[in-house]
Design an enzyme around this catalytic site. Structure first.
Site, PDB file in Angstrom:
ATOM      1  N   ASP A  28       0.857  -1.189   0.000  1.00  0.00           N
ATOM      2  CA  ASP A  28       0.000   0.000   0.000  1.00  0.00           C
ATOM      3  C   ASP A  28       0.896   1.244   0.000  1.00  0.00           C
ATOM      4  O   ASP A  28       1.597   1.513   0.980  1.00  0.00           O
ATOM      5  CB  ASP A  28      -0.901  -0.045   1.251  1.00  0.00           C
ATOM      6  CG  ASP A  28      -1.937   1.067   1.253  1.00  0.00           C
ATOM      7  OD1 ASP A  28      -2.090   1.757   0.222  1.00  0.00           O
ATOM      8  OD2 ASP A  28      -2.615   1.236   2.296  1.00  0.00           O
ATOM      9  N   GLU A  53       4.855   4.933   3.649  1.00  0.00           N
ATOM     10  CA  GLU A  53       4.305   6.263   3.944  1.00  0.00           C
ATOM     11  C   GLU A  53       5.464   7.173   4.322  1.00  0.00           C
ATOM     12  O   GLU A  53       6.369   6.757   5.037  1.00  0.00           O
ATOM     13  CB  GLU A  53       3.291   6.110   5.104  1.00  0.00           C
ATOM     14  CG  GLU A  53       2.815   7.380   5.740  1.00  0.00           C
ATOM     15  CD  GLU A  53       2.141   8.359   4.782  1.00  0.00           C
ATOM     16  OE1 GLU A  53       1.211   7.984   4.056  1.00  0.00           O
ATOM     17  OE2 GLU A  53       2.577   9.535   4.752  1.00  0.00           O
ATOM     18  N   ASP A 101      -1.765  12.189  -3.546  1.00  0.00           N
ATOM     19  CA  ASP A 101      -1.960  13.648  -3.561  1.00  0.00           C
ATOM     20  C   ASP A 101      -2.089  14.119  -5.017  1.00  0.00           C
ATOM     21  O   ASP A 101      -1.220  13.820  -5.844  1.00  0.00           O
ATOM     22  CB  ASP A 101      -0.764  14.339  -2.878  1.00  0.00           C
ATOM     23  CG  ASP A 101      -0.671  13.974  -1.396  1.00  0.00           C
ATOM     24  OD1 ASP A 101      -1.693  13.555  -0.826  1.00  0.00           O
ATOM     25  OD2 ASP A 101       0.421  14.100  -0.805  1.00  0.00           O
ATOM     26  N   ASP A 137     -10.017  10.881  -6.650  1.00  0.00           N
ATOM     27  CA  ASP A 137     -11.276  11.621  -6.738  1.00  0.00           C
ATOM     28  C   ASP A 137     -11.088  12.817  -7.673  1.00  0.00           C
ATOM     29  O   ASP A 137     -11.973  13.645  -7.784  1.00  0.00           O
ATOM     30  CB  ASP A 137     -11.708  12.130  -5.354  1.00  0.00           C
ATOM     31  CG  ASP A 137     -10.685  13.119  -4.816  1.00  0.00           C
ATOM     32  OD1 ASP A 137      -9.480  12.814  -4.872  1.00  0.00           O
ATOM     33  OD2 ASP A 137     -11.097  14.209  -4.367  1.00  0.00           O
ATOM     34  N   THR A 182     -10.965   3.151   1.831  1.00  0.00           N
ATOM     35  CA  THR A 182      -9.891   3.755   2.638  1.00  0.00           C
ATOM     36  C   THR A 182     -10.484   4.937   3.415  1.00  0.00           C
ATOM     37  O   THR A 182     -11.609   5.378   3.145  1.00  0.00           O
ATOM     38  CB  THR A 182      -8.741   4.267   1.755  1.00  0.00           C
ATOM     39  OG1 THR A 182      -9.171   5.443   1.079  1.00  0.00           O
ATOM     40  CG2 THR A 182      -8.275   3.220   0.749  1.00  0.00           C
ATOM     41  N   LYS A 183      -9.676   5.463   4.309  1.00  0.00           N
ATOM     42  CA  LYS A 183     -10.109   6.618   5.107  1.00  0.00           C
ATOM     43  C   LYS A 183     -10.460   7.808   4.203  1.00  0.00           C
ATOM     44  O   LYS A 183     -11.494   8.448   4.347  1.00  0.00           O
ATOM     45  CB  LYS A 183      -8.944   6.990   6.030  1.00  0.00           C
ATOM     46  CG  LYS A 183      -9.293   7.902   7.122  1.00  0.00           C
ATOM     47  CD  LYS A 183      -8.127   8.006   8.094  1.00  0.00           C
ATOM     48  CE  LYS A 183      -8.471   9.042   9.120  1.00  0.00           C
ATOM     49  NZ  LYS A 183      -7.532   9.085  10.218  1.00  0.00           N
ATOM     50  N   PHE A 184      -9.590   8.086   3.215  1.00  0.00           N
ATOM     51  CA  PHE A 184      -9.846   9.227   2.325  1.00  0.00           C
ATOM     52  C   PHE A 184     -11.010   8.936   1.388  1.00  0.00           C
ATOM     53  O   PHE A 184     -11.760   9.834   1.042  1.00  0.00           O
ATOM     54  CB  PHE A 184      -8.575   9.594   1.547  1.00  0.00           C
ATOM     55  CG  PHE A 184      -7.672  10.493   2.334  1.00  0.00           C
ATOM     56  CD1 PHE A 184      -6.876   9.982   3.344  1.00  0.00           C
ATOM     57  CD2 PHE A 184      -7.632  11.863   2.106  1.00  0.00           C
ATOM     58  CE1 PHE A 184      -6.043  10.807   4.104  1.00  0.00           C
ATOM     59  CE2 PHE A 184      -6.807  12.701   2.847  1.00  0.00           C
ATOM     60  CZ  PHE A 184      -6.024  12.175   3.852  1.00  0.00           C
ATOM     61  N   GLU A 185     -11.172   7.674   1.009  1.00  0.00           N
ATOM     62  CA  GLU A 185     -12.304   7.335   0.144  1.00  0.00           C
ATOM     63  C   GLU A 185     -13.621   7.648   0.864  1.00  0.00           C
ATOM     64  O   GLU A 185     -14.536   8.237   0.271  1.00  0.00           O
ATOM     65  CB  GLU A 185     -12.249   5.849  -0.240  1.00  0.00           C
ATOM     66  CG  GLU A 185     -13.433   5.438  -1.101  1.00  0.00           C
ATOM     67  CD  GLU A 185     -13.314   4.029  -1.640  1.00  0.00           C
ATOM     68  OE1 GLU A 185     -12.251   3.395  -1.483  1.00  0.00           O
ATOM     69  OE2 GLU A 185     -14.314   3.561  -2.225  1.00  0.00           O
TER      70      GLU A 185
HETATM   71  C1  LIG Z   1      -4.585  11.640   0.407  1.00  0.00           C
HETATM   72  S1  LIG Z   1      -3.657  10.584   1.467  1.00  0.00           S
HETATM   73  C2  LIG Z   1      -4.364   8.965   1.163  1.00  0.00           C
HETATM   74  C3  LIG Z   1      -4.073   7.977   2.274  1.00  0.00           C
HETATM   75  C4  LIG Z   1      -4.668   6.588   2.093  1.00  0.00           C
HETATM   76  N1  LIG Z   1      -4.107   5.930   0.919  1.00  0.00           N
HETATM   77  C5  LIG Z   1      -6.166   6.658   1.993  1.00  0.00           C
HETATM   78  O1  LIG Z   1      -6.693   6.479   0.877  1.00  0.00           O
HETATM   79  O2  LIG Z   1      -6.818   6.872   3.018  1.00  0.00           O
HETATM   80  C6  LIG Z   1      -2.098  10.465   0.620  1.00  0.00           C
HETATM   81  C7  LIG Z   1      -1.055   9.806   1.498  1.00  0.00           C
HETATM   82  O3  LIG Z   1       0.109   9.569   0.722  1.00  0.00           O
HETATM   83  C8  LIG Z   1       1.245  10.033   1.435  1.00  0.00           C
HETATM   84  N2  LIG Z   1       2.229  10.398   0.417  1.00  0.00           N
HETATM   85  C9  LIG Z   1       2.129  11.392  -0.490  1.00  0.00           C
HETATM   86  N3  LIG Z   1       3.191  11.401  -1.307  1.00  0.00           N
HETATM   87  C10 LIG Z   1       3.982  10.395  -0.891  1.00  0.00           C
HETATM   88  C11 LIG Z   1       5.236   9.900  -1.338  1.00  0.00           C
HETATM   89  N4  LIG Z   1       5.853  10.463  -2.374  1.00  0.00           N
HETATM   90  N5  LIG Z   1       5.780   8.857  -0.688  1.00  0.00           N
HETATM   91  C12 LIG Z   1       5.144   8.289   0.382  1.00  0.00           C
HETATM   92  N6  LIG Z   1       3.946   8.708   0.846  1.00  0.00           N
HETATM   93  C13 LIG Z   1       3.376   9.748   0.219  1.00  0.00           C
HETATM   94  C14 LIG Z   1       0.741  11.202   2.231  1.00  0.00           C
HETATM   95  O4  LIG Z   1       1.578  11.516   3.327  1.00  0.00           O
HETATM   96  C15 LIG Z   1      -0.634  10.677   2.662  1.00  0.00           C
HETATM   97  O5  LIG Z   1      -0.576   9.923   3.847  1.00  0.00           O
END
Ligand SMILES: C[S@@+](CC[C@H](N)C(=O)[O-])C[C@H]1O[C@@H](n2cnc3c(N)ncnc32)[C@H](O)[C@@H]1O
Length: 195
Positions: A28, A53, A101, A137, A182-185
């Site tokens: 993941d 992460e 992101d 999204d 997922t949490k963000f979903e």
């Molecule tokens: C919008 S959140 C989504 C989290 C999770 N996948 C969810 O759907 O609930 C994006 C996550 O990716 C991590 N992230 C962003 N760019 C990253 C990178 N280049 N390497 C590792 N983690 C990264 C962020 O810190 C964040 O926790």
């Protein structure tokens, strides 16, 4: 030991050594607080799950969640370099890149994680018939990813499928696994965003 601290950042690690067993590996990418990772790991105890992460606080939260789950490890690392350098070739059954992101501003597009180099690294680390699940999204990012996947030189080995945006319980067509939200979903669906 839940948190994985590799001896070096440029040599691949041995999943068998880290999980103390040989089993299909699912990864993941950007696992956030590890909710999705841990839910999936509990559903599929016969598989190994690695969360990657970059944010320290989220890694700590994911480790706390995974504390009593034997088949989870969490790595604090940047996704692109971890996939490129730390995962052995053909070692991963499934990658999840869920709600990366989106970097909506044009001048920030170069920070987006999905690039031709990233897709090539994923391709190298995937087992034959392996799967990369991407969810977003953000329509512009979706279209950007679609263009890149179709143009990637490794395309002959890739089959590109677009899921049904209304499907609240998407599943992995290879394993038949139903994927928990997922949490963000959950957050984005509550806002009525198209997934
Ligand atoms: C919008 S959140 C989504 C989290 C999770 N996948 C969810 O759907 O609930 C994006 C996550 O990716 C991590 N992230 C962003 N760019 C990253 C990178 N280049 N390497 C590792 N983690 C990264 C962020 O810190 C964040 O926790």
């Amino acid at each position: 030991m839940i948190e994985l601290v590799p001896e070096t950042c440029v040599a691949a690690f041995d999943p068998e050594k880290i999980f103390k067993r040989r089993a299909p590996l699912q990864v993941d990418l950007g696992c956030g607080d590890g909710s999705f990772l841990c839910e999936l790991a509990q559903k599929f105890p016969e598989k190994n799950f690695l969360g990657i992460e970059r944010l320290r606080g989220r890694v700590a939260r994911a480790c706390r969640k995974a504390d009593k789950i034997d088949n989870v490890r969490v790595l604090q690392a940047e996704t692109s370099s971890a996939v490129r350098y730390l995962l052995p070739p053909e070692s991963v059954e499934t990658f999840y890149l869920l709600f990366p992101d989106p970097w909506p501003k044009r001048r920030h597009h170069r920070r987006r994680i999905v690039t031709p180099e990233f897709l090539n690294s994923i391709h190298r680390a995937l087992e034959p018939d392996g799967v990369l699940h991407i969810a977003t999204d953000y329509l512009d990012y979706f279209q950007h990813i679609e263009r890149l996947v179709r143009a990637t030189p490794t395309a002959p080995r890739l089959r590109f499928e677009i899921g049904n945006p209304d499907d609240v319980d998407p599943f992995d067509s290879r394993s038949g696994q139903v994927l928990p939200p997922t949490k963000f979903e959950k957050r984005f669906r509550a806002q009525g965003a198209p997934i």
